[in-house]
Design a protein around this motif. Structure first.
Motif, PDB file in Angstrom:
ATOM      1  N   LEU A  60       0.809  -1.218   0.000  1.00  0.00           N
ATOM      2  CA  LEU A  60       0.000   0.000   0.000  1.00  0.00           C
ATOM      3  C   LEU A  60       0.842   1.267   0.000  1.00  0.00           C
ATOM      4  O   LEU A  60       0.728   2.087  -0.901  1.00  0.00           O
ATOM      5  N   LEU A  61       1.666   1.415   0.993  1.00  0.00           N
ATOM      6  CA  LEU A  61       2.338   2.700   1.187  1.00  0.00           C
ATOM      7  C   LEU A  61       3.374   3.000   0.109  1.00  0.00           C
ATOM      8  O   LEU A  61       3.504   4.156  -0.315  1.00  0.00           O
ATOM      9  N   ASN A  62       4.108   2.007  -0.349  1.00  0.00           N
ATOM     10  CA  ASN A  62       5.103   2.237  -1.399  1.00  0.00           C
ATOM     11  C   ASN A  62       4.462   2.421  -2.772  1.00  0.00           C
ATOM     12  O   ASN A  62       5.096   2.921  -3.689  1.00  0.00           O
ATOM     13  N   GLU A  63       3.200   2.013  -2.911  1.00  0.00           N
ATOM     14  CA  GLU A  63       2.503   2.066  -4.190  1.00  0.00           C
ATOM     15  C   GLU A  63       1.597   3.285  -4.334  1.00  0.00           C
ATOM     16  O   GLU A  63       1.062   3.522  -5.404  1.00  0.00           O
ATOM     17  N   SER A  64       1.382   4.031  -3.257  1.00  0.00           N
ATOM     18  CA  SER A  64       0.388   5.110  -3.266  1.00  0.00           C
ATOM     19  C   SER A  64       1.014   6.458  -2.949  1.00  0.00           C
ATOM     20  O   SER A  64       2.003   6.537  -2.227  1.00  0.00           O
ATOM     21  N   LEU A  65       0.397   7.478  -3.486  1.00  0.00           N
ATOM     22  CA  LEU A  65       0.782   8.854  -3.192  1.00  0.00           C
ATOM     23  C   LEU A  65      -0.452   9.549  -2.628  1.00  0.00           C
ATOM     24  O   LEU A  65      -1.475   9.649  -3.299  1.00  0.00           O
ATOM     25  N   PHE A  66      -0.356   9.986  -1.391  1.00  0.00           N
ATOM     26  CA  PHE A  66      -1.491  10.598  -0.716  1.00  0.00           C
ATOM     27  C   PHE A  66      -1.308  12.110  -0.672  1.00  0.00           C
ATOM     28  O   PHE A  66      -0.251  12.602  -0.299  1.00  0.00           O
TER      29      PHE A  66
ATOM     30  N   ILE B  16      -5.218  13.795   4.045  1.00  0.00           N
ATOM     31  CA  ILE B  16      -5.364  12.741   5.050  1.00  0.00           C
ATOM     32  C   ILE B  16      -6.609  11.890   4.804  1.00  0.00           C
ATOM     33  O   ILE B  16      -6.609  10.693   5.057  1.00  0.00           O
ATOM     34  N   GLY B  17      -7.665  12.505   4.288  1.00  0.00           N
ATOM     35  CA  GLY B  17      -8.880  11.751   4.012  1.00  0.00           C
ATOM     36  C   GLY B  17      -8.667  10.660   2.976  1.00  0.00           C
ATOM     37  O   GLY B  17      -9.203   9.561   3.096  1.00  0.00           O
ATOM     38  N   HIS B  18      -7.895  10.969   1.942  1.00  0.00           N
ATOM     39  CA  HIS B  18      -7.575   9.975   0.919  1.00  0.00           C
ATOM     40  C   HIS B  18      -6.751   8.843   1.523  1.00  0.00           C
ATOM     41  O   HIS B  18      -6.989   7.659   1.225  1.00  0.00           O
ATOM     42  N   ALA B  19      -5.799   9.166   2.363  1.00  0.00           N
ATOM     43  CA  ALA B  19      -4.973   8.146   3.008  1.00  0.00           C
ATOM     44  C   ALA B  19      -5.824   7.244   3.891  1.00  0.00           C
ATOM     45  O   ALA B  19      -5.688   6.019   3.855  1.00  0.00           O
TER      46      ALA B  19
ATOM     47  N   ALA C  16      -7.938   4.886   1.687  1.00  0.00           N
ATOM     48  CA  ALA C  16      -7.121   3.855   1.057  1.00  0.00           C
ATOM     49  C   ALA C  16      -6.685   2.802   2.074  1.00  0.00           C
ATOM     50  O   ALA C  16      -6.694   1.600   1.785  1.00  0.00           O
ATOM     51  N   ILE C  17      -6.329   3.245   3.266  1.00  0.00           N
ATOM     52  CA  ILE C  17      -5.917   2.310   4.313  1.00  0.00           C
ATOM     53  C   ILE C  17      -7.090   1.450   4.752  1.00  0.00           C
ATOM     54  O   ILE C  17      -6.953   0.236   4.929  1.00  0.00           O
ATOM     55  N   ALA C  18      -8.258   2.051   4.907  1.00  0.00           N
ATOM     56  CA  ALA C  18      -9.448   1.286   5.291  1.00  0.00           C
ATOM     57  C   ALA C  18      -9.787   0.235   4.236  1.00  0.00           C
ATOM     58  O   ALA C  18     -10.109  -0.911   4.574  1.00  0.00           O
ATOM     59  N   ALA C  19      -9.703   0.602   2.978  1.00  0.00           N
ATOM     60  CA  ALA C  19      -9.983  -0.354   1.905  1.00  0.00           C
ATOM     61  C   ALA C  19      -8.941  -1.467   1.892  1.00  0.00           C
ATOM     62  O   ALA C  19      -9.279  -2.646   1.703  1.00  0.00           O
ATOM     63  N   TRP C  20      -7.677  -1.136   2.098  1.00  0.00           N
ATOM     64  CA  TRP C  20      -6.627  -2.136   2.120  1.00  0.00           C
ATOM     65  C   TRP C  20      -6.823  -3.089   3.301  1.00  0.00           C
ATOM     66  O   TRP C  20      -6.665  -4.307   3.157  1.00  0.00           O
ATOM     67  N   LEU C  21      -7.174  -2.558   4.465  1.00  0.00           N
ATOM     68  CA  LEU C  21      -7.395  -3.407   5.631  1.00  0.00           C
ATOM     69  C   LEU C  21      -8.557  -4.367   5.417  1.00  0.00           C
ATOM     70  O   LEU C  21      -8.486  -5.533   5.809  1.00  0.00           O
TER      71      LEU C  21
END
Length: 50
Positions: free
Chosen positions: A17-23, A26-29, A32-37
């Motif tokens: 997630l983190l190495n593949e995404s550019l946030f 904070i809302g977008h982050a 994305a984290i919620a969807a990944w979890l």
């Protein structure tokens, strides 16, 4: 090896997630984290399950 599970989770989250995404905000982050979890906990096979 006291925190092996946590280190494994952190490494997987960083790689997938983190190495593949550019946030940009904070809302977008958070979204994305919620969807990944959700994907991590429901869709991906866990190594302990074989």
């Amino acid at each position: 090896m006291q925190y092996g599970y946590v280190e494994s989770f952190n490494g997987r989250m960083r790689d997938e997630l983190l190495n593949e995404s550019l946030f940009f905000v904070i809302g977008h982050a958070r979204g994305a984290i919620a969807a990944w979890l959700t994907d991590y906990n429901t869709e991906q096979p866990h190594s302990s399950l074989g």
